[in-house]
Design an enzyme around this catalytic site. Structure first.
Site, PDB file in Angstrom:
ATOM      1  N   LEU A   1       0.785  -1.566  -0.093  1.00 51.85           N
ATOM      2  CA  LEU A   1      -0.469  -0.196  -0.226  1.00 51.85           C
ATOM      3  C   LEU A   1       0.913   1.192  -0.278  1.00 51.85           C
ATOM      4  O   LEU A   1       0.236   1.863  -0.433  1.00 51.85           O
ATOM      5  CB  LEU A   1      -0.724   0.304   0.906  1.00 51.85           C
ATOM      6  CG  LEU A   1      -1.724  -1.056   1.024  1.00 51.85           C
ATOM      7  CD1 LEU A   1      -2.691  -1.259   2.778  1.00 51.85           C
ATOM      8  CD2 LEU A   1      -2.780  -1.056   0.158  1.00 51.85           C
ATOM      9  N   GLY A   2       1.709   1.037   0.627  1.00 50.41           N
ATOM     10  CA  GLY A   2       2.667   2.246   0.150  1.00 50.41           C
ATOM     11  C   GLY A   2       4.439   1.903   0.836  1.00 50.41           C
ATOM     12  O   GLY A   2       4.440   1.028   1.593  1.00 50.41           O
TER      13      GLY A   2
ATOM     14  N   GLY B   1       9.482   1.595   7.407  1.00 51.68           N
ATOM     15  CA  GLY B   1       9.324   0.798   6.863  1.00 51.68           C
ATOM     16  C   GLY B   1       7.855   0.139   6.069  1.00 51.68           C
ATOM     17  O   GLY B   1       7.218   1.441   5.408  1.00 51.68           O
TER      18      GLY B   1
ATOM     19  N   ASP C   1       4.116  13.162  15.293  1.00 48.69           N
ATOM     20  CA  ASP C   1       4.806  12.497  13.626  1.00 48.69           C
ATOM     21  C   ASP C   1       3.115  12.852  12.738  1.00 48.69           C
ATOM     22  O   ASP C   1       2.765  12.283  12.051  1.00 48.69           O
ATOM     23  CB  ASP C   1       5.034  11.738  13.475  1.00 48.69           C
ATOM     24  CG  ASP C   1       5.780  10.936  12.004  1.00 48.69           C
ATOM     25  OD1 ASP C   1       5.848  12.602  11.133  1.00 48.69           O
ATOM     26  OD2 ASP C   1       6.076  10.423  11.783  1.00 48.69           O
TER      27      ASP C   1
END
Length: 871
Positions: free
Chosen positions: A556-557, A562, A675
């Site tokens: 997915l990305g 990771g 984040d």
């Protein structure tokens, strides 16, 4: 009477009588006053304002009530201390020539006025759907006065109690004099000036009921297993003046709830039961003599479960036995044995000769008049501080608050049957029961020795039996790892997954070997930074099958720590699998942090944890699958961003804000995400946002405002100045990131894209320049021009710029942001933002930085920047 006369009479009534009983909608204007018999009704038909007479009273007042309430329970009164005569039908509520609201009687005398500072007479008064009666400038839209800042006996949703952020004044609830007289009574509800603040009801100037200090999501002095009183309550603090403000929110608008102080001093939370068409009490205080402030006097605790509620604390005895025998405990108790510190005291029974100690009292309502120690962060430090200071009589370290100490008489203490905190009472050594008889000591030592020998013998026998079983199994042709047992369960042991076949015997998933292990091999609970077998663990082979062996087609990305894969379990459930790379910056600590944090959080705007997996170097988090992936996939794609009309974007902004507010203030933990960015906002099937990726998150105590780290981690362009340059982070660091994200959502531009005019280093500089030149609408993604609400867009840009101001103290809290997003311009005037002069890019690209001659007085030992690309 002839026909002509009858027609004239009817005509007269139509012209002069009926208008008195017709409502002039939701507003009062200079040309349209409110008369006796008329009412204002808010746009959504929720609240009503008009003249009323309470109960059997013969006086007339201006008040507000819920329109659906047949009994018209009054929630706000204007002229509380100055009533009109009920037969004065010529009374009017007008906007006078100076622009203020004024209540005039039939003689044209002023009975009540707003007395606001009004620059012009172009004002209008409006009743909102929140129940707020506001006076605003019709031309500029600026709010000049509002009833929410002058509460009566009731607090409504979104109303603030405590510090008035606009005027700097403090607001309180004040009871009615009695059920027929809304004049200010003797009971007052508000917040104390301490930090953390306490909820109080005062009888005049004397405390009547105390809710205890706020720990971030509740008042710890209230025994309430369901925390019904805390549902929707949030507190914010103005650090500049040290005052707090409480907001009472109804996040579900269909659930109507109010808080009321009655003339008797009873504080109640009521909710509207639509089917019964009445108000029901969901919580009330005080309900028992123990709830009344100081019932038992100093150094005595009160318990609802005792026939005689008051009892002296350990080491104390009643000051007056005669009074106590009569059921009057207010004189309290006095110390029985002098402390070692009190060498000069002469009114105690005996004198101490050994160092003092502490006696632990559990499940207690902590005493009043505490001091909060900012520098002591744990119980050990708090205890040592108390021992070193002779004036310290007790201490406590509640979760979410920290070190509290008492140096005056301990008053208003209660023994709870549920909830409560640990209180450590200072006593003389002899009061702690340290001395034991010699024979008792011998018996205790012998008992322990015999018990230890028996335990050792049993362990040896069990180990011998286990070794025999292991030897037998090793000679068997059957593969043990394929055995099935109804009593087997999966556990975690030293980095790989194991299956408990029998007590004391384990089969390795990795090699199928059998070994007997001790209890120390099995890692325990998260409190000690170890893994709990109760955490949701998913087999690594099962994860591999679900992701087709981590196929690139299912990826997915990929983020800084990771890759994330789409998975499909055997039962058809779709999952998102976050696989940490072995060379990523996120180690075992970050992995534990993320799993333990997400497992404790439950909110519609936070991603939900389904499980985790560790085997060898593999560290995997299993999350709910989001069909629409992450926000950046839509926002920064020229084609897909067209699917995000303004309504969806505004809903996403509000959802992210609510999720952050939950993390900062409303969850059981106080969490700083660190984040927040577009790639960490996942979108479900209905495009609802869910905050994800808690690998960098940190927990805070409620009273902790700031923390420092030598390892600055985050994403370029989203980090606040104080964090990027000095390692300082707080709630306001997340607020800064939210401001950047909000401006990105409005503009569909990356803050780090640097694709702007050469004089703008980033999106923030570009947005500020447009705002400063009154061209803010140009920031909006052109594709939204037809779907947007201009006022909402301008409000969002202004909120975004407020959030990215350089100084953390200038930024709003997330509770204020949620309130600003849910309020219209007429309901809440926003402050003007200051220019955001700092950009992280400019810091990195400066000459001094490149040449190694950085002039900033900071120490950044390690900077770890995650990739901007999403997952």
């Amino acid at each position: 009477m002839d026909k002509a006369s009858l027609l004239l009479l009817v005509f007269y009534k139509i012209l002069f009588i009926l208008p008195v009983y017709c409502a002039p909608n939701d507003s009062i204007t200079p040309s349209q006053p409110l008369k006796v018999g008329q009412t204002l009704i808010s746009t959504g038909q929720i609240f009503e304002l008009g003249f009323f007479s309470p109960g059997n009273a013969s006086e007339l007042y201006i008040g507000i009530w819920y329109k659906i309430d047949p009994d018209c329970r009054i929630v706000w009164v204007a002229n509380r201390g100055n009533a009109l005569l009920a037969d004065d039908l010529a009374s009017r509520l007008i906007i006078s020539s100076d622009g203020n609201l004024k209540l005039m009687d039939g003689k044209q005398d002023i009975v009540w006025s707003t007395n606001a500072s009004v620059q012009s007479n172009t004002t209008i008064a409006v009743l909102t759907d929140d129940g707020d009666f506001i006076l605003k400038d019709k031309i500029s839209g600026a709010t000049l006065w509002e009833s929410f800042y002058y509460p009566s006996d009731t607090i409504l949703a979104t109303m603030q109690l405590g510090l008035n952020g606009r005027s700097g004044q403090k607001s309180f609830l004040t009871s009615w004099e009695n059920d027929n007289d809304p004049a200010p009574g003797k009971f007052v509800v508000g917040l104390s000036d301490e930090k953390p603040p306490q909820a109080f009801t005062w009888n005049g100037t004397k405390p009547y009921w105390r809710g205890g200090p706020w720990d971030g999501w509740k008042f710890i002095g209230i025994e309430d297993e369901d925390k019904g009183y805390a549902n929707g309550i949030s507190l914010t603090t103005n650090n500049q003046i040290g005052a707090s403000c409480m907001t009472f929110n109804n996040f579900n608008k269909s659930y109507i709830s109010i808080m009321v102080i009655l003339p008797t001093g009873m504080l109640e939370i009521l909710h509207w039961e639509g089917q019964q068409n009445q108000w029901n009490v969901s919580w009330a205080a005080p309900q028992h003599p123990c709830d009344v402030y100081g019932t038992c006097g100093p150094f005595s605790s009160c318990s609802k479960s005792r026939s005689q509620p008051c009892e002296c604390l350990k080491g104390f005895f009643p000051l007056s036995n005669e009074e106590w025998s009569k059921g009057n405990w207010t004189s309290g108790c006095v110390r029985g044995t002098q402390l070692m510190c009190d060498g000069n005291s002469s009114n105690l029974i005996s004198k101490a000769s050994k160092p003092d100690g502490f006696w632990k009292l559990s499940q207690m309502k902590l005493p009043d008049h505490y001091l909060y120690l900012y520098d002591e962060t744990d119980q050990g430090g708090c205890s040592q501080w108390c021992l070193r200071n002779c004036s310290c009589l007790a201490y406590a370290c509640p979760d979410g608050i920290g070190c509290m100490v008492w140096v005056t008489d301990l008053v208003d203490i209660q023994q709870f049957s549920n909830d409560g905190e640990d209180l450590y009472l200072r006593l003389a050594k002899t009061e702690l029961g340290v001395k034991k008889r010699y024979t008792a000591t011998i018996i205790s030592v012998l008992s322990i020795s015999v018990g230890s020998l028996l335990g050792l013998l049993i362990c040896c026998v069990k180990r011998w039996k286990a070794n025999r079983r292991a030897t037998a199994l090793r000679h068997s042709d059957t593969h043990i790892h394929e055995q099935k047992s109804e009593t087997s369960k999966w556990c975690v042991m030293k980095g790989f997954r194991i299956k408990c076949i029998v007590k004391g015997l384990f089969v390795s998933e990795r090699k199928g070997t059998v070994r007997d292990i001790s209890q120390e091999d099995v890692q325990e609970g998260p409190a000690s930074a170890k893994w709990s077998s109760e955490l949701p663990i998913i087999d690594f082979n099962r994860v591999k099958r679900a992701t087709n062996n981590f196929s690139e087609a299912d990826k997915l990305g990929e983020g800084g720590f990771g890759a994330v894969y789409k998975g499909n379990l055997e039962d058809g459930q779709l999952i998102a699998v976050k696989r940490l790379s072995s060379h990523s910056g996120q180690g075992m600590e970050e992995f534990k942090n993320e799993v333990m944090l997400i497992s404790k959080l439950q909110h519609r705007n936070l991603v939900r944890l389904l499980g985790c997996c560790i085997q060898g170097e593999e560290k995997i988090v299993i999350l709910e699958y989001m069909k629409n992936k992450s926000l950046d996939k839509f926002l920064f794609d020229r084609t897909k961003r067209l699917e995000l009309d303004w309504a969806k974007r505004f809903s996403i902004i509000q959802g992210i804000a609510r999720g952050l507010l939950y993390l900062h203030r409303d969850s059981c933990l106080r969490i700083i995400h660190r984040d927040l960015k577009a790639s960490n906002i996942l979108l479900d099937d209905d495009m609802n946002p869910k905050i994800s990726d808690f690998g960098l998150a940190r927990t805070f105590r409620v009273t902790q405002e700031l923390a420092n780290t030598l390892r600055v981690v985050g994403t370029l362009g989203y980090m606040s100045p104080e964090y990027a340059m000095g390692g300082l982070f707080s709630e306001k660091s997340d607020v800064y990131s939210f401001g950047v994200l909000l401006l990105e959502i409005v503009s569909s531009k990356k803050n780090t894209g640097l694709g702007y005019h050469e004089k703008y280093l980033n999106l923030l500089g570009y947005a500020w320049q447009l705002w400063n030149e009154c061209k803010a609408p140009e920031l909006l993604d052109p594709s939204l021009a037809d779907s947007c609400t201009p006022s909402e867009v301008m409000r969002c840009i202004q909120i975004g710029l407020l959030c990215v101001q350089d100084h953390a103290a200038d930024r709003p809290t997330m509770s204020n942001v949620v309130l600003m997003l849910s309020s219209s311009e007429s309901e809440m005037e926003l402050p003007q933002p200051r220019q955001p002069t700092f950009t992280f890019q400019s810091f990195l690209e400066s000459e001094h930085f490149q040449s190694g001659l950085c002039t900033f007085n900071v120490s950044i030992n390690e900077v770890s920047i995650s990739m901007v690309e999403g997952r």
